[in-house]
Design a protein around this motif. Sequence first.
Motif, mmCIF file in Angstrom:
data_model
loop_
_atom_site.group_PDB
_atom_site.id
_atom_site.type_symbol
_atom_site.label_atom_id
_atom_site.label_comp_id
_atom_site.label_asym_id
_atom_site.label_seq_id
_atom_site.Cartn_x
_atom_site.Cartn_y
_atom_site.Cartn_z
ATOM 1 N N ARG A 88 -9.223 7.979 -5.200
ATOM 2 C CA ARG A 88 -10.058 7.142 -4.336
ATOM 3 C C ARG A 88 -9.214 6.036 -3.735
ATOM 4 O O ARG A 88 -8.360 5.459 -4.396
ATOM 5 C CB ARG A 88 -11.202 6.546 -5.162
ATOM 6 C CG ARG A 88 -12.100 5.567 -4.447
ATOM 7 C CD ARG A 88 -13.171 5.030 -5.397
ATOM 8 N NE ARG A 88 -13.936 3.952 -4.808
ATOM 9 C CZ ARG A 88 -13.580 2.669 -4.819
ATOM 10 N NH1 ARG A 88 -12.438 2.307 -5.414
ATOM 11 N NH2 ARG A 88 -14.340 1.748 -4.253
ATOM 12 N N PHE A 89 -9.484 5.730 -2.450
ATOM 13 C CA PHE A 89 -8.829 4.600 -1.797
ATOM 14 C C PHE A 89 -9.792 3.424 -1.797
ATOM 15 O O PHE A 89 -10.996 3.596 -1.563
ATOM 16 C CB PHE A 89 -8.436 4.957 -0.358
ATOM 17 C CG PHE A 89 -7.501 3.969 0.268
ATOM 18 C CD1 PHE A 89 -6.137 4.075 0.064
ATOM 19 C CD2 PHE A 89 -7.991 2.931 1.053
ATOM 20 C CE1 PHE A 89 -5.270 3.152 0.634
ATOM 21 C CE2 PHE A 89 -7.135 2.008 1.620
ATOM 22 C CZ PHE A 89 -5.763 2.119 1.416
ATOM 23 N N ARG B 172 -11.911 6.994 5.922
ATOM 24 C CA ARG B 172 -12.855 6.010 5.409
ATOM 25 C C ARG B 172 -14.233 6.623 5.146
ATOM 26 O O ARG B 172 -14.693 7.485 5.902
ATOM 27 C CB ARG B 172 -13.008 4.875 6.406
ATOM 28 C CG ARG B 172 -11.875 3.851 6.378
ATOM 29 C CD ARG B 172 -11.717 3.263 5.024
ATOM 30 N NE ARG B 172 -11.013 1.983 5.036
ATOM 31 C CZ ARG B 172 -10.702 1.319 3.947
ATOM 32 N NH1 ARG B 172 -11.039 1.805 2.770
ATOM 33 N NH2 ARG B 172 -10.066 0.179 4.012
ATOM 34 N N VAL C 1 -5.656 7.452 5.694
ATOM 35 C CA VAL C 1 -6.890 7.172 4.962
ATOM 36 C C VAL C 1 -8.099 7.597 5.783
ATOM 37 O O VAL C 1 -8.234 7.232 6.950
ATOM 38 C CB VAL C 1 -6.999 5.682 4.605
ATOM 39 C CG1 VAL C 1 -8.326 5.397 3.887
ATOM 40 C CG2 VAL C 1 -5.822 5.265 3.726
ATOM 41 N N VAL D 277 -4.394 -0.749 6.833
ATOM 42 C CA VAL D 277 -4.871 0.607 6.540
ATOM 43 C C VAL D 277 -4.701 1.505 7.767
ATOM 44 O O VAL D 277 -4.323 2.675 7.644
ATOM 45 C CB VAL D 277 -6.339 0.569 6.075
ATOM 46 C CG1 VAL D 277 -6.909 1.980 5.943
ATOM 47 C CG2 VAL D 277 -6.451 -0.171 4.733
ATOM 48 N N ARG E 209 2.118 1.826 -3.493
ATOM 49 C CA ARG E 209 1.038 2.329 -4.349
ATOM 50 C C ARG E 209 0.691 3.780 -4.000
ATOM 51 O O ARG E 209 0.377 4.577 -4.885
ATOM 52 C CB ARG E 209 -0.184 1.429 -4.215
ATOM 53 C CG ARG E 209 0.040 0.000 -4.705
ATOM 54 C CD ARG E 209 -1.109 -0.925 -4.349
ATOM 55 N NE ARG E 209 -2.322 -0.565 -5.083
ATOM 56 C CZ ARG E 209 -3.516 -1.103 -4.821
ATOM 57 N NH1 ARG E 209 -3.655 -1.985 -3.833
ATOM 58 N NH2 ARG E 209 -4.565 -0.741 -5.533
ATOM 59 N N LEU E 210 0.760 4.105 -2.715
ATOM 60 C CA LEU E 210 0.514 5.480 -2.297
ATOM 61 C C LEU E 210 1.567 6.415 -2.874
ATOM 62 O O LEU E 210 1.251 7.502 -3.375
ATOM 63 C CB LEU E 210 0.513 5.549 -0.769
ATOM 64 C CG LEU E 210 0.210 6.908 -0.127
ATOM 65 C CD1 LEU E 210 -1.221 7.327 -0.428
ATOM 66 C CD2 LEU E 210 0.442 6.843 1.382
ATOM 67 N N GLY F 121 -15.340 3.379 -0.276
ATOM 68 C CA GLY F 121 -13.886 3.362 -0.253
ATOM 69 C C GLY F 121 -13.395 4.418 0.701
ATOM 70 O O GLY F 121 -13.885 4.572 1.818
ATOM 71 N N LEU G 110 0.832 -1.205 0.000
ATOM 72 C CA LEU G 110 0.000 0.000 0.000
ATOM 73 C C LEU G 110 0.866 1.256 0.000
ATOM 74 O O LEU G 110 0.542 2.251 -0.660
ATOM 75 C CB LEU G 110 -0.925 0.000 1.214
ATOM 76 C CG LEU G 110 -2.085 -1.007 1.189
ATOM 77 C CD1 LEU G 110 -2.855 -0.949 2.502
ATOM 78 C CD2 LEU G 110 -3.014 -0.750 0.008
ATOM 79 N N PHE H 231 -3.697 6.294 -5.391
ATOM 80 C CA PHE H 231 -4.915 6.535 -4.616
ATOM 81 C C PHE H 231 -5.310 8.006 -4.588
ATOM 82 O O PHE H 231 -6.035 8.430 -3.684
ATOM 83 C CB PHE H 231 -4.722 6.036 -3.180
ATOM 84 C CG PHE H 231 -4.284 4.599 -3.062
ATOM 85 C CD1 PHE H 231 -4.915 3.608 -3.803
ATOM 86 C CD2 PHE H 231 -3.242 4.241 -2.226
ATOM 87 C CE1 PHE H 231 -4.529 2.291 -3.705
ATOM 88 C CE2 PHE H 231 -2.841 2.929 -2.110
ATOM 89 C CZ PHE H 231 -3.480 1.941 -2.853
ATOM 90 N N ARG I 88 -10.552 8.200 1.097
ATOM 91 C CA ARG I 88 -9.682 9.165 0.453
ATOM 92 C C ARG I 88 -8.460 9.370 1.326
ATOM 93 O O ARG I 88 -8.511 9.214 2.544
ATOM 94 C CB ARG I 88 -10.405 10.487 0.209
ATOM 95 C CG ARG I 88 -10.974 11.135 1.449
ATOM 96 C CD ARG I 88 -11.791 12.346 1.074
ATOM 97 N NE ARG I 88 -12.418 12.950 2.248
ATOM 98 C CZ ARG I 88 -13.331 13.911 2.187
ATOM 99 N NH1 ARG I 88 -13.709 14.381 1.011
ATOM 100 N NH2 ARG I 88 -13.853 14.408 3.285
ATOM 101 N N VAL I 89 -7.379 9.719 0.684
ATOM 102 C CA VAL I 89 -6.109 9.902 1.386
ATOM 103 C C VAL I 89 -6.021 11.345 1.849
ATOM 104 O O VAL I 89 -6.137 12.272 1.042
ATOM 105 C CB VAL I 89 -4.922 9.545 0.470
ATOM 106 C CG1 VAL I 89 -3.602 9.829 1.170
ATOM 107 C CG2 VAL I 89 -4.998 8.072 0.059
#
Length: 228
Positions: free
Chosen positions: A32-33, A62, A60, A54, A23-24, A67, A20, A29, A69-70
Amino acid sequence: MPSSGTPGRDPLWATVLADLRDRLAAREFDDRFPTDRELMDRYRVSRHTVREAVRRLGVVERRPRLGGRVRAPATGALPALGRTLAALGVRLELLPGPHSGDPREGGPTGPDTAHGQGAATAARHLLRADGLPLADSHCRVEGPGPPAAELAPGLLGLGAPPVALRPGPESVLPDVPPAAVREALELGEGIAVYRVDTTHTLDDGSTVTHRAYVRADRYPCILRFTPG
């Protein structure tokens, strides 16, 4: 995926967390996460494993069934220092500071004072790096925003703040700290530190002021000076 019960291997959440973070960093993201279900399907792990990864990612927000958002990380010298040290593998701990007067305000810097509409809260923390004191942090919130203790980790680069911070003035200056700070940082008398002062505002109109005294001898750094 390795089994969480296999000796000598990282737990499942750590493997998911590492991916993660990659990917971040790749900005995957930004829009959208993923939901828990989407992460469970991708990594073939349990909901508990996904939620632990997470949670440790720490950035994040929630949204049920949508999903997430960061949250944007705080900007400035201190958050950058914290994120850099974490990326280098330095173990960072944020501990509640001693209950003593704030060198800025002369007010309390222990646990948050009573919080409510228009109230002020203040919190003091000690940031330790690999078990040694690195920074003495003093945070104050004026207005209805979150308690100062909840904002301090983000202001030191330990995850993202729980709310959006609009950055204001920042200064980084050498200073010889007061006795209470010298004691917290385990410094001898007359030894200089970096004093970092920042001001932020929140969407609800609250003002966040933060002062941190950072030991100058722990990690080499480069300062850039510009005309005021």
